[in-house]
Design an enzyme around this catalytic site. Sequence first.
Site, PDB file in Angstrom:
ATOM      1  N   HIS A  36       5.169   0.320  -0.336  1.00  0.00           N
ATOM      2  CA  HIS A  36       5.829  -0.525   0.646  1.00  0.00           C
ATOM      3  C   HIS A  36       4.737  -1.525   1.071  1.00  0.00           C
ATOM      4  O   HIS A  36       3.656  -1.532   0.473  1.00  0.00           O
ATOM      5  CB  HIS A  36       6.394   0.287   1.829  1.00  0.00           C
ATOM      6  CG  HIS A  36       5.357   0.915   2.691  1.00  0.00           C
ATOM      7  ND1 HIS A  36       4.646   2.027   2.307  1.00  0.00           N
ATOM      8  CD2 HIS A  36       4.871   0.585   3.911  1.00  0.00           C
ATOM      9  CE1 HIS A  36       3.791   2.351   3.256  1.00  0.00           C
ATOM     10  NE2 HIS A  36       3.899   1.493   4.241  1.00  0.00           N
ATOM     11  N   HIS A  89       3.148  -4.690   4.189  1.00  0.00           N
ATOM     12  CA  HIS A  89       3.105  -5.207   5.566  1.00  0.00           C
ATOM     13  C   HIS A  89       2.569  -6.636   5.591  1.00  0.00           C
ATOM     14  O   HIS A  89       1.854  -7.055   4.684  1.00  0.00           O
ATOM     15  CB  HIS A  89       2.168  -4.355   6.424  1.00  0.00           C
ATOM     16  CG  HIS A  89       2.598  -2.940   6.600  1.00  0.00           C
ATOM     17  ND1 HIS A  89       3.717  -2.587   7.308  1.00  0.00           N
ATOM     18  CD2 HIS A  89       2.082  -1.769   6.126  1.00  0.00           C
ATOM     19  CE1 HIS A  89       3.863  -1.261   7.292  1.00  0.00           C
ATOM     20  NE2 HIS A  89       2.889  -0.747   6.579  1.00  0.00           N
ATOM     21  N   ASP A 122      -4.990 -10.531   0.072  1.00  0.00           N
ATOM     22  CA  ASP A 122      -3.691 -11.167   0.336  1.00  0.00           C
ATOM     23  C   ASP A 122      -2.833 -11.162  -0.928  1.00  0.00           C
ATOM     24  O   ASP A 122      -3.289 -11.545  -2.009  1.00  0.00           O
ATOM     25  CB  ASP A 122      -3.910 -12.614   0.819  1.00  0.00           C
ATOM     26  CG  ASP A 122      -2.591 -13.257   1.226  1.00  0.00           C
ATOM     27  OD1 ASP A 122      -1.760 -12.572   1.841  1.00  0.00           O
ATOM     28  OD2 ASP A 122      -2.397 -14.447   0.923  1.00  0.00           O
ATOM     29  N   HIS A 123      -1.587 -10.738  -0.773  1.00  0.00           N
ATOM     30  CA  HIS A 123      -0.648 -10.624  -1.904  1.00  0.00           C
ATOM     31  C   HIS A 123      -1.173  -9.678  -2.976  1.00  0.00           C
ATOM     32  O   HIS A 123      -0.921  -9.876  -4.163  1.00  0.00           O
ATOM     33  CB  HIS A 123      -0.301 -12.011  -2.476  1.00  0.00           C
ATOM     34  CG  HIS A 123       0.679 -12.747  -1.608  1.00  0.00           C
ATOM     35  ND1 HIS A 123       0.314 -13.359  -0.435  1.00  0.00           N
ATOM     36  CD2 HIS A 123       2.019 -12.926  -1.717  1.00  0.00           C
ATOM     37  CE1 HIS A 123       1.381 -13.904   0.126  1.00  0.00           C
ATOM     38  NE2 HIS A 123       2.429 -13.654  -0.620  1.00  0.00           N
ATOM     39  N   HIS A 172       0.843  -1.198   0.000  1.00  0.00           N
ATOM     40  CA  HIS A 172       0.000   0.000   0.000  1.00  0.00           C
ATOM     41  C   HIS A 172       0.883   1.255   0.000  1.00  0.00           C
ATOM     42  O   HIS A 172       2.101   1.171   0.083  1.00  0.00           O
ATOM     43  CB  HIS A 172      -0.960   0.002   1.206  1.00  0.00           C
ATOM     44  CG  HIS A 172      -0.396   0.530   2.493  1.00  0.00           C
ATOM     45  ND1 HIS A 172      -1.115   1.342   3.349  1.00  0.00           N
ATOM     46  CD2 HIS A 172       0.820   0.357   3.054  1.00  0.00           C
ATOM     47  CE1 HIS A 172      -0.361   1.624   4.398  1.00  0.00           C
ATOM     48  NE2 HIS A 172       0.810   1.064   4.254  1.00  0.00           N
ATOM     49  N   CYS A 201       5.357   6.699   4.606  1.00  0.00           N
ATOM     50  CA  CYS A 201       4.282   5.788   4.209  1.00  0.00           C
ATOM     51  C   CYS A 201       3.658   6.182   2.877  1.00  0.00           C
ATOM     52  O   CYS A 201       2.829   5.450   2.336  1.00  0.00           O
ATOM     53  CB  CYS A 201       3.185   5.747   5.273  1.00  0.00           C
ATOM     54  SG  CYS A 201       3.785   5.124   6.839  1.00  0.00           S
ATOM     55  N   GLU A 216      -0.865  -3.381  11.825  1.00  0.00           N
ATOM     56  CA  GLU A 216      -0.056  -3.141  10.619  1.00  0.00           C
ATOM     57  C   GLU A 216       1.372  -3.605  10.883  1.00  0.00           C
ATOM     58  O   GLU A 216       2.046  -4.150  10.020  1.00  0.00           O
ATOM     59  CB  GLU A 216      -0.081  -1.638  10.344  1.00  0.00           C
ATOM     60  CG  GLU A 216       0.348  -1.233   8.980  1.00  0.00           C
ATOM     61  CD  GLU A 216       0.418   0.283   8.889  1.00  0.00           C
ATOM     62  OE1 GLU A 216      -0.302   0.838   8.045  1.00  0.00           O
ATOM     63  OE2 GLU A 216       1.190   0.922   9.644  1.00  0.00           O
TER      64      GLU A 216
END
Lengths: 136, 136, 136, 136, 136, 136
Positions: free
Chosen positions: D39, D41, D79-80, D14, D33, D126
């Site tokens: 980047h 998480h 996810d991913h 994100h 951010c 996060e």
Amino acid sequence: MIYITRRETFCAAHRMCREEWSDEKNLEIFGKCSNPAWHGHNYVLSVTVRGEIQEELGFFINLTILKKIIHERIIEKIDHRNINTEVDFMKGKIATTENLAIAIWNELKPAISEHGASLHCVRISETENNTIEFYG
Amino acid sequence: MIYITRRETFCAAHRMCREEWSDEKNLEIFGKCSNPAWHGHNYVLSVTVRGEIQEELGFFINLTILKKIIHERIIEKIDHRNINTEVDFMKGKIATTENLAIAIWNELKPAISEHGASLHCVRISETENNTIEFYG
Amino acid sequence: MIYITRRETFCAAHRMCREEWSDEKNLEIFGKCSNPAWHGHNYVLSVTVRGEIQEELGFFINLTILKKIIHERIIEKIDHRNINTEVDFMKGKIATTENLAIAIWNELKPAISEHGASLHCVRISETENNTIEFYG
Amino acid sequence: MIYITRRETFCAAHRMCREEWSDEKNLEIFGKCSNPAWHGHNYVLSVTVRGEIQEELGFFINLTILKKIIHERIIEKIDHRNINTEVDFMKGKIATTENLAIAIWNELKPAISEHGASLHCVRISETENNTIEFYG
Amino acid sequence: MIYITRRETFCAAHRMCREEWSDEKNLEIFGKCSNPAWHGHNYVLSVTVRGEIQEELGFFINLTILKKIIHERIIEKIDHRNINTEVDFMKGKIATTENLAIAIWNELKPAISEHGASLHCVRISETENNTIEFYG
Amino acid sequence: MIYITRRETFCAAHRMCREEWSDEKNLEIFGKCSNPAWHGHNYVLSVTVRGEIQEELGFFINLTILKKIIHERIIEKIDHRNINTEVDFMKGKIATTENLAIAIWNELKPAISEHGASLHCVRISETENNTIEFYG
């Protein structure tokens, strides 16, 4: 209303005792935690604040500000310190985690309010097995 | 050859310093860890021993015995204590985690050998970010 | 008002089933957790009690007492046991974590009240991914 | 009334930004951010639902159903993935964890109600230090 | 000989792919980790160095120096970054954790040698379930 | 040479005993772990394999394959099962974690070798405090 929790850690020495009591009396009441030669912990401090999301930003308090408040008001004063003798906001108080949670609440509350958020909870884990929470 | 690791925890106060140095010199070398008023940690101690399984039993050292050795020789002497001033096996040593790992190794090795096992590793985490290992 | 949480662990076997149902019916409703040959968990039990700090002591319940209550009333009866067949306070109940949380609440409540504190929450994690909470 | 929490994890990319702002403005408001190259998480999602135990079953919602709802409605979509560009329920929203918690709440609420339970809390960590909670 | 491990974390985006391959080919070989829109992780980096204790100090490398080396050479370049496109020491390499561990080893080795210690192991956990170790 | 570790979990019942011994004898040798009514654990299994990176791919074994091997050969046979009575590769063996680690090693070794990697270590944590490692 949304809640954000910031987790920080600090290492400190303490002992549980009333200074006007003898070591024997303190040992009887507080057990091995009253050792006059001190012991210490890696404390885990979790600070929860709440507020209404500002739609333009997608949050209500900038995490950088929250971290800065916790560091300036708490961590810098207590990390690698002796809670009984070196921490101004614990002066005159028995160095229990319960009292520590209340004292940290009082230190943080005004600064967090200034940024349009409300302090919701101060949680301190003294060990992985013992945790104190204070909600004001 | 199989390895068994027992994890124990203890809470203690310490400071890193050479007693013959001034507080200023200690601060310069050891940083905030040299605070003369002490600080402390929840130490995590992991002791790894190795041996050959006895087929009749399915293990080579009874975990109850391993726990007893660690408690009697280490935990009872160091938990809720001041490592610099109250722990016999650290007398005269700088209270770093490195020295602590070596001292604990020396305390445990003979007792573990007596039970037909070999001490393989003493690992101590001072915080979740800092870990020392000693393999003899 | 302040909250203190004590975390304890116990290892136990169980299966989820209604005894009057067939294994097939139990399998259909409870899935693999109904295996008639049992399975087990490392349960993590967190007990939260609340009270008003006694100013003279800096706490409202001695942690040693809280630990003793949890050990005598729960851990000694359930650790390394079969929840379905060996735990008196689970007799006649389906051995779900939900029922376990309620039963532990009922076991702990009177003893905690006797010490001037109120039971606030019983939380049980069956695995790191599944947690039950009961607030009375 | 009893509470059950299911913990799931997902990995995603994100950035925090308002698309109509320049990178400089985004950097000023959202800090690192807002990196335009993204980047990511390992997010930890904990979903708490509450209900009344059905005595016949010893629970109020089958954990298998709860997992299925969370996987179908959230994990499979996020996810991913890139939260800003690929997740339908985050379209047009700033990809903060705060907004993510609210969006996940809205995705889960109807499906959980259909199974006779109430959504109580959506919690997202996060990192191990930053956690958001939303209670509707 | 003693070993010290420093644990650090960083958050980054990546995708696993060979740039000269089509998205389909990359998907076939690398699975969902090849998503062209990126995903990311909270990486946990553990750096182990070994050396002989200097008796005067009770350690062989100052933890402050070790932290500084890791931060300057690794964390500042990779935290909140895209590993594929923004990290100089990963240029031209497939962004697997395996390659990342080797690249970090190469970045750290000379700086640690300069301080009289030997790099022993670079360990990276991509998630709590997947860990890579490289020993040179 | 690089090492990759995959962490998996399973929940199972067991008891430590020699079947030809009386319950009293088993209790004397194995303690509360010999309870004839069973107990259980959330076991954490970590499998480490090593190999040489294939430059074209940036890894030496596809994690999806490693997971598949561990699931097919171990997890599907042991999760939510009774180790003493239901797990083929433990038949006739005392259900200690030591024996379990060796048995899992023997189950995994051929399948991992077929994929051009070497099994390096099987590690099993029975609880967060007790861990067994086997290196062949």
